[in-house]
Design a protein around this motif. Structure first.
Motif, PDB file in Angstrom:
ATOM      1  N   GLN A   4       0.807  -1.137  -0.013  1.00 34.28           N
ATOM      2  CA  GLN A   4       0.017   0.012  -0.124  1.00 34.28           C
ATOM      3  C   GLN A   4       0.973   1.339   0.130  1.00 34.28           C
ATOM      4  N   GLY A   5       1.860   1.330   0.829  1.00 35.88           N
ATOM      5  CA  GLY A   5       2.930   2.634   0.980  1.00 35.88           C
ATOM      6  C   GLY A   5       3.671   2.662  -0.322  1.00 35.88           C
ATOM      7  N   GLU A   6       3.928   1.490  -1.058  1.00 37.39           N
ATOM      8  CA  GLU A   6       4.655   1.763  -2.428  1.00 37.39           C
ATOM      9  C   GLU A   6       3.676   2.031  -3.350  1.00 37.39           C
ATOM     10  N   ALA A   7       2.601   1.891  -3.372  1.00 39.36           N
ATOM     11  CA  ALA A   7       1.433   2.424  -4.346  1.00 39.36           C
ATOM     12  C   ALA A   7       1.267   3.904  -4.081  1.00 39.36           C
ATOM     13  N   LEU A   8       1.105   4.144  -2.835  1.00 39.25           N
ATOM     14  CA  LEU A   8       0.878   5.739  -2.413  1.00 39.25           C
ATOM     15  C   LEU A   8       2.445   6.450  -3.020  1.00 39.25           C
ATOM     16  N   LEU A   9       3.534   5.753  -2.763  1.00 40.14           N
ATOM     17  CA  LEU A   9       4.726   6.646  -3.040  1.00 40.14           C
ATOM     18  C   LEU A   9       4.804   6.869  -4.644  1.00 40.14           C
ATOM     19  N   LYS A  10       4.269   5.988  -5.472  1.00 37.71           N
ATOM     20  CA  LYS A  10       3.936   6.228  -6.993  1.00 37.71           C
ATOM     21  C   LYS A  10       3.135   7.076  -7.189  1.00 37.71           C
ATOM     22  N   GLU A  11       2.244   7.360  -6.508  1.00 41.55           N
ATOM     23  CA  GLU A  11       1.083   8.203  -6.852  1.00 41.55           C
ATOM     24  C   GLU A  11       1.424   9.868  -6.305  1.00 41.55           C
ATOM     25  N   GLY A  12       2.613   9.802  -5.444  1.00 45.21           N
ATOM     26  CA  GLY A  12       3.022  11.083  -4.987  1.00 45.21           C
ATOM     27  C   GLY A  12       2.711  11.399  -3.746  1.00 45.21           C
ATOM     28  N   ASN A  13       1.786  10.513  -3.034  1.00 50.38           N
ATOM     29  CA  ASN A  13       1.060  10.815  -1.710  1.00 50.38           C
ATOM     30  C   ASN A  13       2.217  10.428  -0.620  1.00 50.38           C
ATOM     31  N   ASN A  14       3.182  11.231  -0.400  1.00 51.02           N
ATOM     32  CA  ASN A  14       4.362  10.976   0.314  1.00 51.02           C
ATOM     33  C   ASN A  14       3.944  10.591   1.875  1.00 51.02           C
ATOM     34  N   GLU A  15       3.117  11.528   2.232  1.00 49.07           N
ATOM     35  CA  GLU A  15       2.885  11.426   3.710  1.00 49.07           C
ATOM     36  C   GLU A  15       1.962  10.118   4.090  1.00 49.07           C
ATOM     37  N   ALA A  16       1.075  10.050   3.047  1.00 53.00           N
ATOM     38  CA  ALA A  16       0.456   8.405   3.494  1.00 53.00           C
ATOM     39  C   ALA A  16       1.297   7.459   3.151  1.00 53.00           C
ATOM     40  N   ALA A  17       2.316   7.473   2.521  1.00 55.47           N
ATOM     41  CA  ALA A  17       3.164   6.388   2.265  1.00 55.47           C
ATOM     42  C   ALA A  17       4.110   6.292   3.358  1.00 55.47           C
ATOM     43  N   ARG A  18       4.692   7.344   4.002  1.00 52.13           N
ATOM     44  CA  ARG A  18       5.160   7.357   5.234  1.00 52.13           C
ATOM     45  C   ARG A  18       4.412   6.660   6.380  1.00 52.13           C
ATOM     46  N   ASN A  19       3.090   6.739   6.526  1.00 49.33           N
ATOM     47  CA  ASN A  19       2.531   6.165   7.772  1.00 49.33           C
ATOM     48  C   ASN A  19       2.446   4.866   7.516  1.00 49.33           C
ATOM     49  N   SER A  20       2.177   4.425   6.111  1.00 47.74           N
ATOM     50  CA  SER A  20       2.080   2.713   5.881  1.00 47.74           C
ATOM     51  C   SER A  20       3.509   2.062   6.192  1.00 47.74           C
ATOM     52  N   PHE A  21       4.636   2.780   5.900  1.00 49.23           N
ATOM     53  CA  PHE A  21       5.870   2.170   6.276  1.00 49.23           C
ATOM     54  C   PHE A  21       6.232   2.181   7.760  1.00 49.23           C
ATOM     55  N   ASN A  22       5.895   3.366   8.470  1.00 52.27           N
ATOM     56  CA  ASN A  22       6.001   3.320   9.927  1.00 52.27           C
ATOM     57  C   ASN A  22       5.091   2.456  10.567  1.00 52.27           C
ATOM     58  N   GLN A  23       3.820   2.086  10.157  1.00 53.29           N
ATOM     59  CA  GLN A  23       2.836   1.040  10.397  1.00 53.29           C
ATOM     60  C   GLN A  23       3.631  -0.367  10.532  1.00 53.29           C
TER      61      GLN A  23
END
Length: 639
Positions: free
Chosen positions: A90-109
């Motif tokens: 999920q975080g890698e998909a958000l990172l490709k979309e440019g949503n960095n903060e949401a991707a950071r939350n997924s990686f931290n979880q």
């Protein structure tokens, strides 16, 4: 001596003490087991309700209560790994979309669930790099808006060195290359270096010429002690630039330059000793993604004549130590060579059509008559003495049988193979459908002992297809096809007992050149077998028509045809490089420093004021009239 009653009392006391010592541990063990089971049951319930973190906490409680229970640990690891994988994807998909903060939350979880997850740490590092590169790309865009193409190019090259697949950086760099103002080679040391100038000097001391250029451009020129003070220079440039003026002065006087800072240039003689002293060396590491590091290193050695090159085959990287100009050229050469290999998907359809025709007609008469002595009445077999009394009463005969054959069989069998083979350019691929037959080879050593040894090898029997594609830039594919169909005909046994196989083979080898998506059918590999067997009564069985009553004939016809259909589908072709990437300046044979590209400029307008000649040469910078805005300064030498 103790009485019987005293013995009973002491044994009861011993038993009571034993029970007392084991009761507390047993009670604690039972309570612990109950707590572990309760925690495990609660964990399963929480996971079913999609409360993953709370469920994992309960799983850990169950494991702490019963650390030797493998069921609890397996369940915990399965749920944890499954959810960590979901969060990372999920975080890698958000990172490709440019949503960095949401991707950071997924990686931290994901890290909170599994603190040892190396993939989560790598994703966080990629996120930090991505955010930093976005800031760099924004700075490059700002530099482009301010017409600072060289600054933007340097920033974008730094981004692409870390992430070659960054599309934003590539598109901006392409826009710089296509920009009409990108034709001028900007040095990047200062804006003053690009100022326009017209200059004319003849047999003037070199340092005086540089003094005029320094006053006009605002640059500082520092001279090496070995630069001759009385060296004369002649130069005449109209509507040129400071950069070109400096370049031509250096080239015509065997000098070189070293940029010290944004406004200072060191001038020194162009000799081997001074070059070794002043030229700065740069170490660059090229991580090769697609090409072979050895081939890249050979290219750099051949073109750049570089000596300090290290190849790491394990990591597929090349480390180069050379001058900045050589490093810039090496970057262009590596970018040209490090491109993905072309690939093609071969859709192959192999059809084997078998046709069987079996006809059996006639009368099968007995070919022999069996006579055998009968056993005696008492159940005992005949002896040799009894053979003298053989007659028609004690010799038995097997009743003969006559078979009438009237049978016809037709059979059509289709065996279809439809593999899809993905092959890289100029690589071989093989498809085998069949079986392997063992072939035993016996080797007898010479000598009186005659020691024999056996070795087993295997023979491919069935359908074997070998293909080797060659992909061209015009989206055509040349395919070398090698098709072989073999079948087992029979076996043979040697005197030593070794079994050999009789194998029938049909083989076709050709080279096809097809377009992307074009189909080609290869057929005609036909095998015909006609077999006829007869069982007749001698003489009368050869009579026409009537002979059918005194014999049986079996006709067996088998026909097999192999049809091959092949269609190439290009997945990736070799991408032609852009014109400015495939051809670029590489300096001279002695120096890789490029000549600055000149840009046509408007002619400088000289003020009409007239300067009186003086006895000695005086360098007078003549500026345009105050009404002419945006024109160039002109420096002339007047007598």
């Amino acid at each position: 001596m103790l009485s019987q009653t005293q013995k009973y009392r002491s044994s009861d006391a011993l038993l009571f003490r034993l029970l007392k010592s084991f009761a507390l541990p047993l009670l604690l063990l039972s309570l612990t087991g109950c707590a572990a089971q309760i925690a495990y049951r609660d964990a399963k319930k929480l996971v079913a309700e999609d409360q993953i973190e709370a469920g994992l906490v309960k799983y850990r409680e169950a494991m702490r209560a019963d650390p030797y229970n493998a069921e609890y640990r397996i369940a915990y690891l399965r749920i944890r790994d499954k959810n960590v994988l979901q969060l990372l994807e999920q975080g890698e998909a958000l990172l490709k979309e440019g949503n960095n903060e949401a991707a950071r939350n997924s990686f931290n979880q994901a890290l909170a669930l599994d603190a040892a997850s190396e993939r989560a740490r790598n994703d966080l590092r990629s996120l930090e790099i991505n955010m930093r590169q976005e800031k760099q790309i924004a700075a490059a865009s700002t530099a482009l808006e301010m017409k600072e193409n060289e600054t933007a190019r340097q920033i974008l090259n730094a981004v692409l060195a870390e992430s070659p697949g960054n599309q934003k950086a590539r598109s901006l760099l392409a826009s710089i290359a296509e920009s009409p103002k990108a034709a001028s080679a900007e040095s990047g040391i200062a804006k003053q270096f690009k100022k326009p100038i017209s200059i004319q000097f003849k047999d003037t001391p070199l340092r005086q010429v540089f003094d005029v250029i320094a006053r006009t451009s605002g640059l500082n020129f520092v001279f090496d002690k070995d630069v001759k003070a009385d060296q004369k220079a002649t130069i005449s440039l109209k509507n040129s630039s400071i950069e070109l003026a400096v370049y031509y002065l250096l080239m015509s006087n065997q000098l070189e330059q070293q940029i010290v800072d944004a406004n200072t240039i060191m001038i020194y003689p162009n000799s081997a000793a001074k070059l070794k002293e002043y030229q700065e060396m740069v170490v660059k590491t090229f991580f090769i993604a697609n090409a072979d590091a050895k081939l890249v290193a050979n290219t750099l050695k051949t073109i750049l004549k570089s000596k300090d090159i290290v190849v790491d085959e394990k990591l597929n990287l090349v480390i180069l130590r050379d001058t900045r100009e050589s490093i810039r050229l090496a970057e262009k050469l590596v970018a040209l060579q490090d491109i993905p290999e072309a690939e093609v998907m071969l859709e192959v359809e192999i059809l084997e059509v078998k046709t069987n025709r079996l006809t059996e007609l006639g009368v099968a008469w007995p070919a022999s008559l069996a006579l055998s002595p009968l056993t005696a009445g008492n159940g005992v077999g005949f002896t040799i003495a009894d053979l003298r009394n053989l007659n028609q009463n004690n010799i038995g005969i097997t009743p003969p049988s006559v078979t009438i054959n009237a049978n016809t069989k037709d059979g059509d069998a289709n065996t279809l193979a439809n593999p899809r083979i993905r092959v890289r350019n100029r690589e071989k691929a093989k498809v085998h459908i069949g079986e392997k037959l063992p072939s035993v080879t016996t080797t007898v050593s010479p000598g009186a002992a005659g020691f024999a040894s056996e070795s087993v090898s295997y023979i491919d029997v069935g359908l074997t297809l070998n293909v080797e594609p060659t992909i061209y830039l015009n989206n055509e594919v040349a395919i070398r096809v090698d098709l072989e169909v073999s079948n087992l005909l029979g076996t043979m046994t040697t005197k030593s007992g070794t079994v050999g196989y009789q194998i029938g083979t049909r083989k076709a080898t050709t080279v096809l050149q097809l377009k992307d998506g074009e189909n080609q059918v290869l057929a005609g590999l036909i095998s015909n077998e006609d077999r006829s067997n007869g069982n007749k009564v001698p003489g009368v069985g050869d009579l026409p028509l009537l002979g059918r009553l005194f014999g049986s004939t079996k006709d067996d016809t088998q026909k097999t045809e192999i049809v091959l259909s092949i269609t190439p589908r290009l997945i990736r072709n070799i991408r032609r490089p852009e014109a400015n990437s495939s051809e670029f300046s590489a300096g001279t044979d002695a120096n890789f420093r490029n000549r600055p590209d000149a840009v046509a400029r408007a002619p400088a307008i000289v003020a009409p004021a007239k300067v009186e000649p003086v006895a000695t040469p005086v360098l007078i910078p003549v500026w345009p009239a105050a009404t002419e805005v945006g024109t160039e300064p002109v420096v002339k030498q007047e007598k």
